[in-house]
Scaffold this motif. Structure first.
Motif, PDB file in Angstrom:
ATOM      1  N   PHE A 134       0.840  -1.196   0.000  1.00 52.59           N
ATOM      2  CA  PHE A 134       0.000   0.000   0.000  1.00 52.59           C
ATOM      3  C   PHE A 134       0.876   1.248   0.000  1.00 52.59           C
ATOM      4  O   PHE A 134       2.041   1.208   0.421  1.00 52.59           O
ATOM      5  CB  PHE A 134      -0.931  -0.016   1.216  1.00 52.59           C
ATOM      6  CG  PHE A 134      -1.945  -1.125   1.164  1.00 52.59           C
ATOM      7  CD1 PHE A 134      -3.140  -0.963   0.478  1.00 52.59           C
ATOM      8  CD2 PHE A 134      -1.695  -2.345   1.798  1.00 52.59           C
ATOM      9  CE1 PHE A 134      -4.077  -1.986   0.421  1.00 52.59           C
ATOM     10  CE2 PHE A 134      -2.624  -3.377   1.751  1.00 52.59           C
ATOM     11  CZ  PHE A 134      -3.817  -3.195   1.060  1.00 52.59           C
ATOM     12  N   PRO A 135       0.333   2.377  -0.459  1.00 52.92           N
ATOM     13  CA  PRO A 135       1.117   3.618  -0.513  1.00 52.92           C
ATOM     14  C   PRO A 135       1.717   4.039   0.830  1.00 52.92           C
ATOM     15  O   PRO A 135       2.768   4.673   0.872  1.00 52.92           O
ATOM     16  CB  PRO A 135       0.115   4.663  -1.015  1.00 52.92           C
ATOM     17  CG  PRO A 135      -0.908   3.883  -1.754  1.00 52.92           C
ATOM     18  CD  PRO A 135      -0.994   2.553  -1.045  1.00 52.92           C
ATOM     19  N   ASP A 136       1.078   3.648   1.941  1.00 54.66           N
ATOM     20  CA  ASP A 136       1.601   4.028   3.259  1.00 54.66           C
ATOM     21  C   ASP A 136       2.716   3.094   3.736  1.00 54.66           C
ATOM     22  O   ASP A 136       3.251   3.253   4.826  1.00 54.66           O
ATOM     23  CB  ASP A 136       0.476   4.074   4.297  1.00 54.66           C
ATOM     24  CG  ASP A 136      -0.160   2.715   4.574  1.00 54.66           C
ATOM     25  OD1 ASP A 136       0.277   1.693   3.979  1.00 54.66           O
ATOM     26  OD2 ASP A 136      -1.114   2.681   5.376  1.00 54.66           O
ATOM     27  N   GLY A 137       3.078   2.100   2.905  1.00 56.86           N
ATOM     28  CA  GLY A 137       4.178   1.197   3.241  1.00 56.86           C
ATOM     29  C   GLY A 137       3.742  -0.125   3.844  1.00 56.86           C
ATOM     30  O   GLY A 137       4.555  -1.037   4.008  1.00 56.86           O
ATOM     31  N   LEU A 138       2.461  -0.277   4.182  1.00 52.59           N
ATOM     32  CA  LEU A 138       1.959  -1.536   4.719  1.00 52.59           C
ATOM     33  C   LEU A 138       2.067  -2.622   3.650  1.00 52.59           C
ATOM     34  O   LEU A 138       1.692  -2.403   2.496  1.00 52.59           O
ATOM     35  CB  LEU A 138       0.495  -1.396   5.157  1.00 52.59           C
ATOM     36  CG  LEU A 138      -0.186  -2.693   5.613  1.00 52.59           C
ATOM     37  CD1 LEU A 138       0.328  -3.102   6.996  1.00 52.59           C
ATOM     38  CD2 LEU A 138      -1.684  -2.539   5.627  1.00 52.59           C
ATOM     39  N   LEU A 139       2.601  -3.786   4.035  1.00 55.59           N
ATOM     40  CA  LEU A 139       2.690  -4.928   3.130  1.00 55.59           C
ATOM     41  C   LEU A 139       1.718  -5.996   3.615  1.00 55.59           C
ATOM     42  O   LEU A 139       1.787  -6.430   4.773  1.00 55.59           O
ATOM     43  CB  LEU A 139       4.111  -5.502   3.110  1.00 55.59           C
ATOM     44  CG  LEU A 139       4.308  -6.770   2.275  1.00 55.59           C
ATOM     45  CD1 LEU A 139       4.039  -6.492   0.799  1.00 55.59           C
ATOM     46  CD2 LEU A 139       5.706  -7.323   2.476  1.00 55.59           C
ATOM     47  N   ARG A 140       0.793  -6.388   2.771  1.00 53.49           N
ATOM     48  CA  ARG A 140      -0.184  -7.435   3.114  1.00 53.49           C
ATOM     49  C   ARG A 140       0.099  -8.658   2.264  1.00 53.49           C
ATOM     50  O   ARG A 140       0.213  -8.574   1.038  1.00 53.49           O
ATOM     51  CB  ARG A 140      -1.604  -6.949   2.869  1.00 53.49           C
ATOM     52  CG  ARG A 140      -2.655  -8.053   3.115  1.00 53.49           C
ATOM     53  CD  ARG A 140      -4.055  -7.509   3.127  1.00 53.49           C
ATOM     54  NE  ARG A 140      -4.182  -6.636   4.300  1.00 53.49           N
ATOM     55  CZ  ARG A 140      -5.012  -5.591   4.348  1.00 53.49           C
ATOM     56  NH1 ARG A 140      -5.765  -5.276   3.310  1.00 53.49           N
ATOM     57  NH2 ARG A 140      -5.059  -4.848   5.433  1.00 53.49           N
ATOM     58  N   ARG A 141       0.223  -9.797   2.929  1.00 49.29           N
ATOM     59  CA  ARG A 141       0.379 -11.072   2.234  1.00 49.29           C
ATOM     60  C   ARG A 141      -0.948 -11.817   2.332  1.00 49.29           C
ATOM     61  O   ARG A 141      -1.495 -11.967   3.430  1.00 49.29           O
ATOM     62  CB  ARG A 141       1.494 -11.893   2.855  1.00 49.29           C
ATOM     63  CG  ARG A 141       2.859 -11.300   2.607  1.00 49.29           C
ATOM     64  CD  ARG A 141       3.971 -12.198   3.167  1.00 49.29           C
ATOM     65  NE  ARG A 141       5.265 -11.601   2.891  1.00 49.29           N
ATOM     66  CZ  ARG A 141       5.884 -10.753   3.713  1.00 49.29           C
ATOM     67  NH1 ARG A 141       5.325 -10.400   4.855  1.00 49.29           N
ATOM     68  NH2 ARG A 141       7.060 -10.248   3.385  1.00 49.29           N
ATOM     69  N   VAL A 142      -1.426 -12.297   1.191  1.00 49.73           N
ATOM     70  CA  VAL A 142      -2.672 -13.058   1.145  1.00 49.73           C
ATOM     71  C   VAL A 142      -2.318 -14.439   0.604  1.00 49.73           C
ATOM     72  O   VAL A 142      -1.721 -14.557  -0.471  1.00 49.73           O
ATOM     73  CB  VAL A 142      -3.734 -12.379   0.253  1.00 49.73           C
ATOM     74  CG1 VAL A 142      -5.030 -13.173   0.257  1.00 49.73           C
ATOM     75  CG2 VAL A 142      -3.975 -10.935   0.695  1.00 49.73           C
ATOM     76  N   TYR A 143      -2.682 -15.473   1.355  1.00 49.66           N
ATOM     77  CA  TYR A 143      -2.328 -16.840   1.003  1.00 49.66           C
ATOM     78  C   TYR A 143      -3.481 -17.524   0.281  1.00 49.66           C
ATOM     79  O   TYR A 143      -4.644 -17.107   0.413  1.00 49.66           O
ATOM     80  CB  TYR A 143      -1.914 -17.605   2.261  1.00 49.66           C
ATOM     81  CG  TYR A 143      -0.673 -17.012   2.882  1.00 49.66           C
ATOM     82  CD1 TYR A 143       0.586 -17.385   2.442  1.00 49.66           C
ATOM     83  CD2 TYR A 143      -0.763 -16.033   3.877  1.00 49.66           C
ATOM     84  CE1 TYR A 143       1.732 -16.812   2.979  1.00 49.66           C
ATOM     85  CE2 TYR A 143       0.378 -15.460   4.423  1.00 49.66           C
ATOM     86  CZ  TYR A 143       1.617 -15.866   3.961  1.00 49.66           C
ATOM     87  OH  TYR A 143       2.742 -15.288   4.493  1.00 49.66           O
ATOM     88  N   PRO A 144      -3.193 -18.576  -0.465  1.00 54.43           N
ATOM     89  CA  PRO A 144      -4.248 -19.270  -1.221  1.00 54.43           C
ATOM     90  C   PRO A 144      -5.418 -19.749  -0.362  1.00 54.43           C
ATOM     91  O   PRO A 144      -6.547 -19.817  -0.835  1.00 54.43           O
ATOM     92  CB  PRO A 144      -3.522 -20.462  -1.855  1.00 54.43           C
ATOM     93  CG  PRO A 144      -2.092 -20.034  -1.949  1.00 54.43           C
ATOM     94  CD  PRO A 144      -1.874 -19.157  -0.740  1.00 54.43           C
ATOM     95  N   ASP A 145      -5.166 -20.008   0.921  1.00 55.50           N
ATOM     96  CA  ASP A 145      -6.252 -20.462   1.806  1.00 55.50           C
ATOM     97  C   ASP A 145      -7.072 -19.296   2.367  1.00 55.50           C
ATOM     98  O   ASP A 145      -7.979 -19.491   3.173  1.00 55.50           O
ATOM     99  CB  ASP A 145      -5.689 -21.319   2.949  1.00 55.50           C
ATOM    100  CG  ASP A 145      -4.742 -20.552   3.880  1.00 55.50           C
ATOM    101  OD1 ASP A 145      -4.577 -19.313   3.716  1.00 55.50           O
ATOM    102  OD2 ASP A 145      -4.147 -21.200   4.764  1.00 55.50           O
ATOM    103  N   GLY A 146      -6.741 -18.050   1.945  1.00 61.51           N
ATOM    104  CA  GLY A 146      -7.492 -16.877   2.386  1.00 61.51           C
ATOM    105  C   GLY A 146      -6.888 -16.169   3.587  1.00 61.51           C
ATOM    106  O   GLY A 146      -7.305 -15.067   3.946  1.00 61.51           O
ATOM    107  N   ARG A 147      -5.909 -16.802   4.228  1.00 61.29           N
ATOM    108  CA  ARG A 147      -5.252 -16.199   5.388  1.00 61.29           C
ATOM    109  C   ARG A 147      -4.495 -14.951   4.956  1.00 61.29           C
ATOM    110  O   ARG A 147      -3.944 -14.897   3.855  1.00 61.29           O
ATOM    111  CB  ARG A 147      -4.291 -17.236   5.970  1.00 61.29           C
ATOM    112  CG  ARG A 147      -3.651 -16.910   7.272  1.00 61.29           C
ATOM    113  CD  ARG A 147      -2.916 -18.153   7.827  1.00 61.29           C
ATOM    114  NE  ARG A 147      -2.225 -18.920   6.788  1.00 61.29           N
ATOM    115  CZ  ARG A 147      -0.934 -18.761   6.456  1.00 61.29           C
ATOM    116  NH1 ARG A 147      -0.213 -17.854   7.067  1.00 61.29           N
ATOM    117  NH2 ARG A 147      -0.398 -19.513   5.520  1.00 61.29           N
TER     118      ARG A 147
END
Length: 135
Positions: free
Chosen positions: A115-128
């Motif tokens: 995200f532009p604010d630097g937050l990194l989100r990881r989304v896994y195939p199981d939805g986690r």
């Protein structure tokens, strides 16, 4: 196709022109081998040879652009939403949005969203999902 020689085209130097029955007009640089094809619908394809292979860029009439690189990387610009989509040969797809958000989608179903604010989100195939705050 009818072929005739002409001597000036933006950036091509001396070139040959081939006019095809389907309305395509192909200009080929005599010095570099660069090919610029204008299709009847206004789409333009520009093929530039290089030591690694040709780089092909297609300019669509709606403003979209598709660029194919040697080795299989393909970049596509969606004009209407001002977004770049890059597909890598190993299957990773990367999106660059005008907001500054960048997403990488793996062939295995994983996603990483920066995200532009630097937050990194990881989304896994199981939805986690996992969030990693900006440094």
């Amino acid at each position: 196709a009818v072929s005739d020689a002409e001597h000036s085209c933006s950036g091509l130097g001396a070139f040959d022109v081939n006019r095809h029955e389907d309305g395509r007009v192909e200009r080929v640089s005599r010095e570099t081998g660069r090919r610029v094809v204008t299709f009847a619908n206004g789409t333009v394809k520009d093929v530039v040879p290089s030591a690694e292979g040709s780089i092909s860029t297609v300019y669509f009439t709606n403003g979209d652009v598709k660029r194919a690189h040697p080795g299989g990387r393909v970049e596509y610009f969606y004009k209407e939403v001002d977004t770049w989509h890059t597909t890598h040969p190993e299957g990773v797809e990367v999106y660059h949005f005008p907001s500054g958000q960048t997403e990488a989608h793996g062939a295995d179903g994983r996603k990483e969203i920066l995200f532009p604010d630097g937050l990194l989100r990881r989304v896994y195939p199981d939805g986690r999902e996992e969030d990693e705050p900006a440094p």
